[in-house]
Scaffold this motif. Structure first.
Motif, PDB file in Angstrom:
ATOM      1  N   GLY A   8      18.356  14.439  -1.924  1.00 35.64           N
ATOM      2  CA  GLY A   8      17.038  14.635  -1.325  1.00 35.64           C
ATOM      3  C   GLY A   8      17.048  14.222   0.119  1.00 35.64           C
ATOM      4  O   GLY A   8      17.969  13.519   0.570  1.00 35.64           O
ATOM      5  N   GLU A   9      16.007  14.626   0.798  1.00 35.40           N
ATOM      6  CA  GLU A   9      15.933  14.331   2.223  1.00 35.40           C
ATOM      7  C   GLU A   9      15.870  12.817   2.442  1.00 35.40           C
ATOM      8  O   GLU A   9      15.613  12.054   1.500  1.00 35.40           O
ATOM      9  N   THR A  10      16.101  12.420   3.655  1.00 32.46           N
ATOM     10  CA  THR A  10      16.050  10.988   3.965  1.00 32.46           C
ATOM     11  C   THR A  10      14.638  10.438   3.710  1.00 32.46           C
ATOM     12  O   THR A  10      13.645  11.112   3.986  1.00 32.46           O
ATOM     13  N   GLY A  11      14.597   9.254   3.108  1.00 31.85           N
ATOM     14  CA  GLY A  11      13.308   8.632   2.804  1.00 31.85           C
ATOM     15  C   GLY A  11      12.671   9.148   1.528  1.00 31.85           C
ATOM     16  O   GLY A  11      11.532   8.783   1.208  1.00 31.85           O
ATOM     17  N   ALA A  12      13.412   9.978   0.762  1.00 34.11           N
ATOM     18  CA  ALA A  12      12.826  10.570  -0.457  1.00 34.11           C
ATOM     19  C   ALA A  12      12.685   9.544  -1.577  1.00 34.11           C
ATOM     20  O   ALA A  12      11.880   9.733  -2.492  1.00 34.11           O
ATOM     21  N   GLY A  13      13.470   8.458  -1.520  1.00 34.18           N
ATOM     22  CA  GLY A  13      13.345   7.420  -2.541  1.00 34.18           C
ATOM     23  C   GLY A  13      14.609   7.198  -3.362  1.00 34.18           C
ATOM     24  O   GLY A  13      14.578   6.495  -4.374  1.00 34.18           O
ATOM     25  N   LYS A  14      15.736   7.728  -2.913  1.00 40.21           N
ATOM     26  CA  LYS A  14      16.990   7.624  -3.676  1.00 40.21           C
ATOM     27  C   LYS A  14      17.441   6.156  -3.788  1.00 40.21           C
ATOM     28  O   LYS A  14      17.737   5.671  -4.876  1.00 40.21           O
ATOM     29  N   THR A  15      17.491   5.485  -2.639  1.00 35.59           N
ATOM     30  CA  THR A  15      17.929   4.083  -2.653  1.00 35.59           C
ATOM     31  C   THR A  15      16.972   3.231  -3.467  1.00 35.59           C
ATOM     32  O   THR A  15      17.382   2.312  -4.183  1.00 35.59           O
ATOM     33  N   GLU A  33       0.821  -1.218   0.000  1.00 32.54           N
ATOM     34  CA  GLU A  33       0.000   0.000   0.000  1.00 32.54           C
ATOM     35  C   GLU A  33       0.855   1.269   0.000  1.00 32.54           C
ATOM     36  O   GLU A  33       0.396   2.344  -0.342  1.00 32.54           O
ATOM     37  N   ARG A  34       2.119   1.106   0.429  1.00 30.36           N
ATOM     38  CA  ARG A  34       2.966   2.275   0.664  1.00 30.36           C
ATOM     39  C   ARG A  34       3.602   2.747  -0.644  1.00 30.36           C
ATOM     40  O   ARG A  34       4.529   2.109  -1.164  1.00 30.36           O
ATOM     41  N   ALA A  35       3.104   3.868  -1.182  1.00 28.22           N
ATOM     42  CA  ALA A  35       3.675   4.413  -2.422  1.00 28.22           C
ATOM     43  C   ALA A  35       5.009   5.078  -2.094  1.00 28.22           C
ATOM     44  O   ALA A  35       5.115   5.827  -1.131  1.00 28.22           O
ATOM     45  N   VAL A  36       6.038   4.775  -2.885  1.00 27.31           N
ATOM     46  CA  VAL A  36       7.374   5.318  -2.604  1.00 27.31           C
ATOM     47  C   VAL A  36       7.834   6.275  -3.707  1.00 27.31           C
ATOM     48  O   VAL A  36       8.369   7.337  -3.427  1.00 27.31           O
ATOM     49  N   LEU A  37       7.616   5.907  -4.965  1.00 26.43           N
ATOM     50  CA  LEU A  37       8.006   6.788  -6.076  1.00 26.43           C
ATOM     51  C   LEU A  37       6.775   7.124  -6.911  1.00 26.43           C
ATOM     52  O   LEU A  37       5.917   6.275  -7.141  1.00 26.43           O
TER      53      LEU A  37
HETATM   54  N1  LIG Z   1      10.537  -2.843   2.200  1.00 23.00           N
HETATM   55  C1  LIG Z   1       9.909  -1.686   2.405  1.00 23.00           C
HETATM   56  N2  LIG Z   1       8.624  -1.685   2.773  1.00 23.00           N
HETATM   57  C2  LIG Z   1       7.951  -0.516   2.982  1.00 23.00           C
HETATM   58  N3  LIG Z   1       8.500   0.717   2.826  1.00 23.00           N
HETATM   59  C3  LIG Z   1       9.787   0.776   2.461  1.00 23.00           C
HETATM   60  C4  LIG Z   1      10.560  -0.402   2.233  1.00 23.00           C
HETATM   61  N4  LIG Z   1      11.791  -0.027   1.857  1.00 23.00           N
HETATM   62  C5  LIG Z   1      11.804   1.328   1.859  1.00 23.00           C
HETATM   63  N5  LIG Z   1      10.600   1.816   2.222  1.00 23.00           N
HETATM   64  C6  LIG Z   1      10.207   3.217   2.332  1.00 23.00           C
HETATM   65  O1  LIG Z   1      10.432   3.835   1.084  1.00 23.00           O
HETATM   66  C7  LIG Z   1      10.812   5.178   1.283  1.00 23.00           C
HETATM   67  C8  LIG Z   1      12.024   5.492   0.446  1.00 23.00           C
HETATM   68  O2  LIG Z   1      13.123   4.804   0.964  1.00 23.00           O
HETATM   69  P1  LIG Z   1      14.583   4.975   0.372  1.00 23.00           P
HETATM   70  O3  LIG Z   1      15.455   4.031   1.122  1.00 23.00           O
HETATM   71  O4  LIG Z   1      14.526   4.843  -1.097  1.00 23.00           O
HETATM   72  O5  LIG Z   1      14.917   6.483   0.786  1.00 23.00           O
HETATM   73  P2  LIG Z   1      16.288   7.262   0.654  1.00 23.00           P
HETATM   74  O6  LIG Z   1      15.978   8.517  -0.050  1.00 23.00           O
HETATM   75  O7  LIG Z   1      17.324   6.383   0.042  1.00 23.00           O
HETATM   76  O8  LIG Z   1      16.619   7.536   2.163  1.00 23.00           O
HETATM   77  P3  LIG Z   1      18.056   7.627   2.899  1.00 23.00           P
HETATM   78  O9  LIG Z   1      18.749   8.823   2.383  1.00 23.00           O
HETATM   79  O10 LIG Z   1      17.687   7.756   4.323  1.00 23.00           O
HETATM   80  O11 LIG Z   1      18.771   6.335   2.596  1.00 23.00           O
HETATM   81  C9  LIG Z   1      11.063   5.358   2.774  1.00 23.00           C
HETATM   82  O12 LIG Z   1       9.990   6.058   3.314  1.00 23.00           O
HETATM   83  C10 LIG Z   1      11.097   3.949   3.325  1.00 23.00           C
HETATM   84  O13 LIG Z   1      10.551   3.901   4.607  1.00 23.00           O
END
Ligand SMILES: Nc1ncnc2c1ncn2[C@@H]1O[C@H](COP(=O)(O)OP(=O)(O)OP(=O)(O)O)[C@@H](O)[C@H]1O
Length: 607
Positions: free
Chosen positions: A378-385, A357-361
């Motif tokens: 981008g800020e932490t959790g923005a979706g880079k990884t 359910e959790r939209a990330v990108l």
């Molecule tokens: N397996 C998962 N299930 C649910 N949500 C997830 C999962 N993996 C990542 N997320 C969520 O997806 C969002 C993006 O995560 P991502 O790791 O891509 O961020 P990021 O920009 O790389 O952050 P950071 O700079 O802290 O590494 C975050 O809110 C994270 O909580």
């Protein structure tokens, strides 16, 4: 029974050995019973002075056993029976245990191969401890099935049936009596099985969970010690310990009824038989040899059934372990094509992705050109990884398209994607192998010269030259004795050997000293030259030297363009740059202590 059929499906290559083991175990039981017949025949002159025993009890053997050399013949036959029994037991063990160890070795190799083919995204959903438990503990639970459980259980069901058949042939009335007590005991066993299955599964699951939690505890022992935590304060470990204790106790209690009930019924049947024999013998309705034979059959052949009660519980646990192995084997690799990409240009085209359910990108679009750096900020959790992981096809996007060299990732084989992309992350994985073997993971046919060249370019030639056996030095404990920077540089040397046209670099949480950082940056600078580089950037210099910056916020692209252009206009990038000194995760390298190394000599492209 269904579980055994499922196991046989997995043990295709061991089937013949398995059938052989079962047959040998049954033969062993029959040979073990032969002395009973010899005793009865040897006692015929006493038991049957009138020579009224049926013809099948007489014949050539009784003559030998009642003649002048009777004791010697009896001894000889006994020895022969014991020898045959021993041979059958040996063959059963050899075939069964051999099949067990072969099966588990093959199954482990198959599981590991299977895991290696699964997308990382699928594996990340499972605890690594959980997968270790499946490969180790659950497969071990299957090891004893071919050698111990299966032959014993089949023998325990066959031998009493043979005994009852023999009793029916000797004296139908008594045979029926034994058949009735056998049927009743089997019924009790089956009824107890019902509850036993669930309890065994619970026991097995509790053991698996405990394994996972213990692994977690051992892996995190540094943190546990640092915070002075006792295992009791790690809630899930404590729960797992309690569940293991309770499930063990519950399983034992489940045993109690069949352990008492089955032998009791069989003993009752045997006692009844003895009484009836005693009643009928004086009237001449039953001959003394037949009576003795019946008693011996009753005493001898039911014994295996009694000891099998415990084996049934083990079979149930095997069933649960088998279920978990099958679940892992049922995980499917992603379907893929076998196209060849034309180059290493990366395109994200309106990509949306989420976890459940959790939209990330949301609708992410950008292109990364060969020979340039694209920095994701981008800020932490923005979706880079997540973007980096989608590029290595850990998961597929829910909508949109990701392509390399003009080909959708879904049309590329996992091997092609793996060959295209080299990943540099902070968590370096080395194996407890020699440096040479660690390097050859990237290119199995790498020559000595190529390895030294890679080490030189990765700025770790000296490190390896100073090791006791240079390239042949074994990195004990997965290279734990190396510093963070040395590990990083060895990993980069591996990527030089791999020579992939795309590099994904996760800069997050680097915590190296200045000298190590400088060397790692130099190595990365050389590694990135001429390749398509996607970097999750946490340092200003990386961003400054990138051809383009993609600024992410809450899974959306807020801004993208060259760093110079973005810096000159008000917007998220400028805000991020200005907040450089205070924003967590961003690091400025102090030019006075170390010259800011640059991934690029000329901004935007590799030299
Ligand atoms: N397996 C998962 N299930 C649910 N949500 C997830 C999962 N993996 C990542 N997320 C969520 O997806 C969002 C993006 O995560 P991502 O790791 O891509 O961020 P990021 O920009 O790389 O952050 P950071 O700079 O802290 O590494 C975050 O809110 C994270 O909580």
């Amino acid at each position: 029974m269904k579980a055994l059929l499922r196991l046989l499906r997995l043990a295709r290559e061991e089937r013949r050995a398995l059938v052989g083991a079962v047959l040998c175990r049954v033969l062993e039981g029959i040979f073990a019973s032969l002395p009973l017949g010899i005793i009865v025949i040897a006692l015929l002159p006493v038991l049957d002075p009138a020579n009224a025993a049926p013809a099948w009890l007489r014949g050539p053997l009784p003559d030998l056993l009642s003649g002048p050399g009777a004791p010697l013949w009896a001894l000889l036959f006994m020895l022969l029976a014991a020898l045959l029994q021993g041979l059958a037991a040996y063959a059963a063990a050899e075939l069964g245990y051999g099949a067990g160890y072969r099966l588990t070795a093959r199954l482990r190799a198959r599981l590991l191969e299977h895991l290696a083919r699964l997308p990382l995204g699928t594996l990340r959903q499972r605890d690594t401890g959980d997968l270790t438990t499946v490969v180790m503990q659950d497969v071990t639970a299957l090891e004893i099935v071919p050698g111990l459980l299966l032959p014993r259980v089949v023998a325990a069901m066959t031998l009493p049936a043979l005994g009852v058949g023999a009793a029916l042939a000797i004296a139908p009335f008594f045979g029926l009596l034994l058949a009735a007590s056998l049927a009743l005991a089997t019924l009790v066993l089956l009824i107890c099985q019902r509850g036993l299955r669930r309890t065994s599964e619970e026991r097995s699951a509790a053991t698996a969970e405990l394994n996972v939690r213990l692994l977690e505890f051992v892996r995190g022992i540094a943190v546990v010690k640092a915070f002075g935590l006792a295992s009791g304060r790690l809630g899930r470990l404590e729960e797992a310990l309690a569940a293991s204790r309770d499930s063990g106790r519950a399983l034992t209690m489940r045993f109690v009824l069949p352990m008492i009930g089955v032998p009791a019924i069989l003993a009752l049947g045997t006692a009844l038989l003895l009484v009836l024999v005693a009643v009928r013998l004086p009237g001449g309705e039953l001959g003394a040899p037949e009576a003795l034979l019946l008693v011996l059959v009753a005493l001898r052949l039911f014994a295996p059934l009694v000891e099998t009660v415990e084996f049934f519980a083990m079979l149930r646990q095997m069933e649960a372990a088998l279920g978990r192995v099958e679940t892992v084997l049922a995980l499917r690799p992603m379907p893929h094509g076998e196209a060849e990409p034309a180059g290493s240009r990366i395109v994200f085209d309106d990509v949306s992705f989420g976890h459940g359910e959790r939209a990330v990108l949301h609708g992410v679009s950008f292109a990364a050109e060969p020979g340039t750096i694209t920095a994701l900020v981008g800020e932490t959790g923005a979706g880079k990884t997540t973007i980096a992981r989608l590029l290595t096809r850990e998961w597929d996007p829910q909508s949109g398209r990701i392509s390399i060299g003009g080909v959708d990732l879904r049309d590329l084989s996992p091997e092609t994607i793996a060959a295209l992309i080299g990943v540099v992350s902070q968590s370096v994985v080395l194996f407890s192998l020699s440096v040479r073997e660690n390097l050859r993971l990237a290119r199995p046919d790498a020559t000595e010269e190529a390895m030294w060249d890679a080490l030189r370019r990765a700025r770790c030639e000296d490190v390896v030259r100073h090791m006791p056996q240079a390239l042949d030095t074994v990195l004990e404990n997965a290279g734990a004795a190396l510093s963070g920077g040395e590990r990083q540089r060895l990993a980069i040397a591996r990527l030089f050997l791999k020579d992939s046209p795309i590099i994904v670099l996760d800069e997050a949480t680097a915590s190296l000293d200045v000298e190590n950082e400088r060397q790692v940056q130099e190595a990365l600078q050389e590694l990135g030259r001429g390749r398509t580089v996607l970097v999750i950037a946490h340092r200003l210099w990386t961003v400054r030297d990138a051809a383009q910056v993609v600024v992410l916020g809450d899974g959306r692209i807020l801004e993208q363009g060259s760093p110079a252009v973005l810096r000159d206009r008000p917007g998220p990038y400028r805000t991020l740059s200005e907040a450089l000194n205070t924003a967590p995760g961003w690091r400025r390298i102090d030019p006075s202590s170390a010259p800011p190394p640059s991934l690029l000599k000329t901004a935007g492209t590799f030299g």
